[in-house]
Design a protein around this motif. Structure first.
Motif, short mmCIF file in Angstrom:
data_model
loop_
_atom_site.label_atom_id
_atom_site.label_comp_id
_atom_site.label_asym_id
_atom_site.label_seq_id
_atom_site.Cartn_x
_atom_site.Cartn_y
_atom_site.Cartn_z
N SER A 126 0.82 -1.21 0.00
CA SER A 126 0.00 0.00 0.00
C SER A 126 0.86 1.26 0.00
O SER A 126 1.75 1.42 0.83
N VAL A 127 0.56 2.17 -0.94
CA VAL A 127 1.24 3.46 -0.97
C VAL A 127 0.50 4.49 -0.14
O VAL A 127 0.98 5.61 0.05
N GLY A 128 -0.68 4.12 0.40
CA GLY A 128 -1.41 5.05 1.24
C GLY A 128 -2.89 4.72 1.29
O GLY A 128 -3.39 3.85 0.57
N GLY A 129 -3.58 5.46 2.17
CA GLY A 129 -5.01 5.26 2.33
C GLY A 129 -5.71 6.55 2.71
O GLY A 129 -5.21 7.65 2.42
N VAL A 150 -3.56 0.51 -3.19
CA VAL A 150 -4.07 1.49 -2.23
C VAL A 150 -5.04 0.79 -1.29
O VAL A 150 -5.59 -0.27 -1.62
N ARG A 151 -5.25 1.39 -0.13
CA ARG A 151 -6.21 0.83 0.84
C ARG A 151 -7.28 1.87 1.14
O ARG A 151 -7.18 3.01 0.71
N CYS A 163 -7.85 7.92 -9.36
CA CYS A 163 -6.80 7.08 -8.78
C CYS A 163 -6.60 5.85 -9.65
O CYS A 163 -7.56 5.17 -10.02
N PHE A 164 -5.35 5.57 -9.97
CA PHE A 164 -4.98 4.42 -10.78
C PHE A 164 -3.94 3.61 -10.02
O PHE A 164 -2.88 4.14 -9.66
N SER A 165 -4.22 2.33 -9.79
CA SER A 165 -3.30 1.50 -9.02
C SER A 165 -3.31 0.08 -9.56
O SER A 165 -4.19 -0.30 -10.35
N TYR A 166 -2.33 -0.71 -9.11
CA TYR A 166 -2.31 -2.12 -9.52
C TYR A 166 -3.53 -2.84 -8.96
O TYR A 166 -4.18 -3.60 -9.66
N SER A 167 -3.83 -2.58 -7.69
CA SER A 167 -4.97 -3.22 -7.06
C SER A 167 -5.30 -2.48 -5.77
O SER A 167 -4.79 -1.38 -5.51
N THR A 168 -6.16 -3.09 -4.98
CA THR A 168 -6.47 -2.59 -3.64
C THR A 168 -6.00 -3.62 -2.63
O THR A 168 -5.83 -4.81 -2.96
N THR A 169 -5.80 -3.19 -1.40
CA THR A 169 -5.26 -4.10 -0.39
C THR A 169 -5.67 -3.63 1.00
O THR A 169 -6.00 -2.46 1.19
N ALA A 170 -5.62 -4.56 1.95
CA ALA A 170 -5.82 -4.20 3.35
C ALA A 170 -4.49 -4.12 4.09
O ALA A 170 -4.42 -3.57 5.18
N ARG A 171 -3.43 -4.65 3.46
CA ARG A 171 -2.14 -4.67 4.14
C ARG A 171 -1.54 -3.26 4.20
O ARG A 171 -1.77 -2.44 3.32
N GLN A 172 -0.76 -3.01 5.22
CA GLN A 172 -0.17 -1.68 5.39
C GLN A 172 1.12 -1.56 4.58
O GLN A 172 1.76 -2.57 4.26
N GLY A 173 1.48 -0.34 4.26
CA GLY A 173 2.71 -0.11 3.51
C GLY A 173 3.97 -0.03 4.34
O GLY A 173 5.01 -0.61 3.97
N PRO A 174 3.96 0.70 5.47
CA PRO A 174 5.20 0.92 6.23
C PRO A 174 5.92 -0.34 6.69
O PRO A 174 7.12 -0.31 6.95
N ALA A 175 5.21 -1.46 6.76
CA ALA A 175 5.86 -2.71 7.15
C ALA A 175 6.78 -3.21 6.05
O ALA A 175 7.68 -4.03 6.31
N PHE A 176 6.59 -2.74 4.84
CA PHE A 176 7.34 -3.28 3.71
C PHE A 176 8.18 -2.22 2.98
O PHE A 176 9.19 -2.56 2.35
N MET A 177 7.79 -0.97 3.05
CA MET A 177 8.51 0.05 2.29
C MET A 177 8.29 1.42 2.92
O MET A 177 7.40 1.60 3.76
N GLN A 178 9.09 2.38 2.46
CA GLN A 178 8.96 3.74 2.98
C GLN A 178 9.30 4.75 1.88
O GLN A 178 10.11 4.47 1.00
#
Length: 282
Positions: A126-129, A150-151, A163-178
């Motif tokens: 996720s790049v943000g919500g 995005v979430r 908004c254009f994205s690969y998909s939607t997600t419930a997972r958070q971004g900061p756990a994987f990237m910054q």
């Protein structure tokens, strides 16, 4: 002949010399896109823009995997870029904190004629919500594009910006990237995007039009769309296989071809179009 000691000294001195490096970053020189040109590019389909770049011999420009979050979404604007990097504790400590973070620096550069382009580490990250993107709503941003996810989807759709994205997600971004760098050249979906490039998105996807050639791309793409409309009109009146007129290569249409003769009946000739053989100006 050099002595062994002298050779060692010369080698050491050479290795210690800093290597000169030249690196192109940021916006292209001489390629600022006006609001008027942005509006004209936004009136074209993404496939027409892809075709225009293809005719010129430029690399693929479609940001694969970035799809509209809602069927109503269409965007056009100058790119403001943001690069994410994989999460790592020391990098997280060095990154400016809070409101000084590169992502908020990027947010504040956006307005109605800008599209925020976010290069994700992973397509499912996720790049943000809703809380972060509330600021994008306040900035009345022209659009958001990412090769990540995005979430808080419903809330983002309610915000109203495209908004254009690969998909939607419930997972958070900061756990994987910054977020790490604002407004530099980035790679999104395999496409290089430079700050200030034109970003156009519709239901077929998202295209990056390099600022330096945007006017030329518009000229080719607009000409192609005019011709395609004429071909469709003709095939509607006289049904038959499209192969008589289509496909065609801009800049190589022959005057005495079936397509050339059809275009002449509509007033399109080498004198007023760059689509014909010998009339290409790119």
């Amino acid at each position: 002949m050099f002595s062994a000691a002298l050779r060692r000294t010369a080698t050491t001195s050479f290795r210690s010399m800093p290597l000169a490096r030249s690196m192109a970053t940021g916006p292209a020189s001489g390629g600022e896109i006006s609001d008027e040109l942005l509006a004209k590019l936004g009136n074209l389909s993404t496939q027409a823009l892809v075709d225009g770049l293809w005719v010129m011999g430029w690399p693929n420009a479609q940001i694969d995997g970035s799809r509209a979050l809602h069927p109503s979404h269409k965007c056009v604007g100058r790119a403001v870029t943001l690069q994410f990097v994989p999460a790592r504790p020391d990098i997280a400590q060095d990154k400016p904190a809070g409101g000084e973070s590169p992502e908020y620096e990027a947010f504040e550069k956006c307005g109605p004629n800008e599209v925020l382009v976010m290069a994700s580490v992973g397509k499912w990250d996720s790049v943000g919500g809703d809380i972060k993107f509330l600021r994008l709503k306040q900035r009345e941003i022209g659009g958001l594009v990412t090769d990540g996810s995005v979430r808080d989807t419903d809330e983002i759709i309610n915000y109203g910006f495209p908004c254009f994205s690969y998909s939607t997600t419930a997972r958070q971004g900061p756990a994987f990237m910054q977020p790490w760098k604002c407004n530099d050249v980035i790679s999104v979906g395999g496409v290089a995007v430079r700050p200030g490039d034109a970003i156009v998105g519709d239901q077929d996807g998202v295209v990056c039009v390099p600022a330096k050639v945007a006017e030329k791309v518009y000229s080719i793409a607009h000409g192609r769309e005019e011709i395609e409309d004429i071909i469709k009109e003709e095939l509607t009146k006289n049904p038959g296989p499209p192969g008589k007129y289509y496909p065609f290569m801009s800049g190589k249409i022959k005057v005495d071809s079936p397509l050339g003769k059809l275009l002449a009946t509509k007033g399109i000739t080498p004198e007023n179009s760059n689509q014909f053989e010998g009339s290409a100006d790119w």
